[in-house]
Design a protein around this motif. Structure first.
Motif, mmCIF file in Angstrom:
data_model
loop_
_atom_site.group_PDB
_atom_site.id
_atom_site.type_symbol
_atom_site.label_atom_id
_atom_site.label_comp_id
_atom_site.label_asym_id
_atom_site.label_seq_id
_atom_site.Cartn_x
_atom_site.Cartn_y
_atom_site.Cartn_z
ATOM 1 N N THR A 58 65.284 1.587 1.937
ATOM 2 C CA THR A 58 64.626 2.104 0.744
ATOM 3 C C THR A 58 64.205 0.968 -0.170
ATOM 4 O O THR A 58 64.937 -0.011 -0.345
ATOM 5 N N PRO B 110 67.123 9.581 -0.883
ATOM 6 C CA PRO B 110 67.279 8.848 0.373
ATOM 7 C C PRO B 110 68.738 8.769 0.805
ATOM 8 O O PRO B 110 69.650 8.788 -0.030
ATOM 9 N N ASP C 265 69.228 4.669 4.859
ATOM 10 C CA ASP C 265 67.776 4.508 4.870
ATOM 11 C C ASP C 265 67.389 3.135 4.341
ATOM 12 O O ASP C 265 68.062 2.579 3.455
ATOM 13 N N THR D 203 61.215 5.463 0.828
ATOM 14 C CA THR D 203 61.981 5.391 2.067
ATOM 15 C C THR D 203 61.044 4.944 3.173
ATOM 16 O O THR D 203 60.024 5.588 3.426
ATOM 17 N N GLU E 36 61.759 0.078 9.867
ATOM 18 C CA GLU E 36 63.073 0.530 9.429
ATOM 19 C C GLU E 36 64.056 -0.609 9.664
ATOM 20 O O GLU E 36 64.415 -0.893 10.797
#
Length: 664
Positions: A315, A309, A313, A325, A330
């Motif tokens: 994660t 990743p 990212d 990920t 997000e």
């Protein structure tokens, strides 16, 4: 330059000279701008061919391209097959065959594909060839701004994080044009980003229709630079879609142009993304807020098992060592609920993993076993190098009863599959695999993980429910789709086409693509596709069309192919795939018990999953030798149980449809 462009009436911005072998033409010529009716072209010197007949379309112009002392016009399918309009952006007249095109002017010319034409511009002489594709679509991206002294292609390919807006056109094979602006185009890919022919993500201002796909706003365009057949990703995506893998990306082959310069054959896919007009329109990337605010006890998310990743990212590190990920939501560390969301995702993943690897009887309450079996088989069929270790996605969402659980989906990244890759010898020796390039032998069930355990190989080892589901899914979903659709003829009116249809979209396009980009002959990962000992399977069916036996053979003498030639590369891919299917069927038949027969399958001679007068017609056409029914169709059509298909079977089906008899 862009200040000048803003003064021109219909702004089309096709064009700066690119640093990819594009001819820079006569040094004495200067940049010109020419308006002619509704068509405006602003460009450096060169000849430009209009891609469509529509006089009002200003975005779809194709600049000629120099390769091996010839000038090529790489035209999309929508281009008129007999006559095209050419714009001469030189300051001297151009004589194209017998037709004179005035300086900074237009002229329509008649042409024949793949024919050499003598072209004279001033004192310079050229040989020009007009080629025309048969792909499903074409995509034009235009922006002639000065990106710190670089043209658009150079700017985008210098750094994967560079992005730009653009105008452009999406054109189907019938010439229908969509001029929706491009909100953002930027690079994509990991290993593939190191290639000269790079891939991109494209987001449009509004949803657009590419070929016969449903409208979508976000696309990944895949270069398939490592796959000489250009087909492997498309084939396995469409097969996944056909058998019902959740969120299998729909895609189309297309010709790609940047500022008028042809960039090759690409596969335009629905990007792995969530929200309206995306691959996963029912997944809400803000659903987590209800959980953070205490209004719900769960939320939807999408994650990828990712060995490497990026620093930026979002994660989550699972207890088993897998890096997850997040594709949705997000978040960054400054977002509200960041740590609470991380803890939730980790907890749900850990419980699901423990259920799978402890062979729990209630495992299907935590992960959909059918989708996991489907994705395992896609990877095992392809001997996909990254099977279960990377580019492996999971979706967490409610099932039909409202209970949240994981689904294995979407499928992604299969260019190094179906006999294409040679793998890493050290890894193969460690795994004890000596036949990775062959259509025989297991791979996905032995593949190691990159960070933490391999999701597929570990769960196949431990989960009886998955082990039992795999042969059922293979014989009741995969084999019928492959035997009756992929090895059939025509479009089938389904998600999966036949081999001949895919090739019909690619033959002329591949010829263009492999002039624009040399076919790769010595890549690090790719196997040499020169021979296969072909495997064959003949299936035995019961009266309901279910497979009950497999007769398997393998040729003793290998069939030979000429590597790095598209026709042979494509034929190799087909033969390898069918051989792989045959071998896997010979292995899985030992542990397969057919499911309870589906009602009204008996009599379904045209394989549309219902019994109608069309089935009687199919039998009659078969009897008249106008069509050939598959083995499965013949098994279903024999409704009078006399071990042959005849007009008597057609008559019985007609009587059933007319309600004159109650059963078949």
């Amino acid at each position: 330059m862009k200040k000048i462009m803003s003064l021109i009436l219909a702004v089309i911005m096709i064009v700066t000279t690119l640093s990819l072998g594009v001819v820079s033409s006569c040094a004495q010529d200067t940049c010109v701008a020419q308006t002619n009716g509704s068509v405006t072209v602003a460009t450096t010197t060169g000849l430009y061919a209009h891609a469509v007949d529509d006089e009002n379309e200003t975005q779809a112009w194709v600049k000629w391209y120099e390769k091996d002392n010839k000038m090529y016009f790489f035209m999309p399918t929508a281009t008129n097959a007999e006559k095209i309009k050419i714009y001469n952006a030189y300051t001297s007249d151009a004589k194209f065959g017998d037709v004179t095109i005035p300086a900074t002017g237009f002229m329509s010319i008649s042409y024949k594909e793949n024919t050499n034409y003598n072209v004279t511009i001033g004192s310079k002489k050229y040989t020009a060839v007009i080629m025309r594709s048969d792909t499903e679509a074409a995509v034009f991206i235009n922006n002639v701004d000065d990106f710190d002294g670089k043209d658009l292609w150079t700017y985008l390919t210098d750094d994967k994080e560079n992005d730009a807006k653009a105008t452009g056109a999406v054109i189907d094979d019938k010439g229908n044009v969509d001029n929706t602006p491009v909100k953002k185009i930027k690079g994509r890919g990991n290993t593939s980003w190191d290639a000269d022919k790079k891939g991109f993500n494209i987001t449009y201002d509004d949803a657009v229709k590419v070929g016969t796909m449903q409208k979508c706003k976000k696309f990944s365009i895949i270069s398939n630079f490592q796959d000489a057949s250009l087909t492997r990703n498309r084939l396995l995506y469409d097969l996944s879609d056909e058998i019902g893998v959740p969120y299998a990306s729909d895609s189309r082959f297309m010709e790609f142009y940047v500022n008028g310069v042809y960039m090759g054959n690409y596969q335009m896919c629905e990007k792995v993304d969530v929200g309206k007009n995306t691959l996963m329109p029912d997944i809400d990337d803000e659903d987590y807020l209800n959980y953070v605010n205490g209004d719900s006890t769960a939320f939807e998310f999408v994650c990828e098992i990712d060995s490497n990743p990026s620093d930026d990212d979002f994660t989550v590190r699972a207890s088993n060592g897998n890096n997850l990920t997040m594709k949705a939501p997000e978040l960054s560390s400054s977002d509200t609920g960041y740590q609470k969301v991380q803890r939730f995702i980790k907890a749900k993943y850990d419980v699901m993993w423990n259920k799978l690897t402890s062979n729990a009887s209630d495992v299907n309450d935590y992960i959909d076993i059918e989708s996991l079996a489907q994705v395992y088989l896609i990877n095992e069929l392809g001997k996909n190098w990254d099977a279960g270790a990377g580019s492996f996605f999971l979706v967490y969402k409610p099932d039909e009863n409202g209970k949240h659980k994981f689904y294995a989906s979407p499928v992604w990244d299969y260019d190094n599959s179906l006999g294409n890759a040679q793998g890493v010898k050290g890894d193969l020796n460690y795994l004890g695999i000596k036949d990775y390039e062959e259509p025989t032998g297991w791979f996905a069930k032995y593949k190691n993980g990159y960070r933490g355990p391999n999701f597929l190989s570990e769960t196949v080892d431990y989960c009886d429910a998955l082990d039992e589901m795999i042969p059922v899914v293979w014989f009741e979903q995969f084999v019928p789709a492959i035997e009756n659709k992929l090895n059939g003829t025509g479009l089938n009116n389904t998600e999966l086409y036949s081999y001949d249809v895919y090739k019909s979209y690619l033959t002329k396009s591949a010829a263009m693509n492999y002039i624009r980009w040399d076919i790769i002959q010595e890549p690090q990962w790719i196997a040499i596709h020169d021979s296969i000992k072909l495997c064959k399977a003949t299936y035995k069916y019961n009266e309901y069309g279910q497979i009950i036996g497999v007769d398997y053979t393998q040729d003793k003498v290998a069939t030979s192919y000429t590597p790095h030639v598209f026709d042979d590369e494509y034929r190799y891919m087909i033969d390898w795939t069918n051989s792989r299917v045959a071998w896997m069927s010979s292995q899985y038949i030992k542990n397969y018990t057919p499911s309870a027969p589906t009602s009204n399958v008996r009599g379904d001679a045209d394989l549309d999953k219902e019994v109608s007068v069309m089935d009687a017609t199919a039998i009659q056409l078969h009897e008249a030798q106008k069509i050939t029914l598959s083995d499965l169709a013949l098994a279903l059509a024999d409704v009078d149980d006399d071990n042959e298909v005849s007009v008597l079977d057609a008559t019985k089906i007609q009587m059933f449809v007319a309600n004159k008899i109650s059963t078949l």
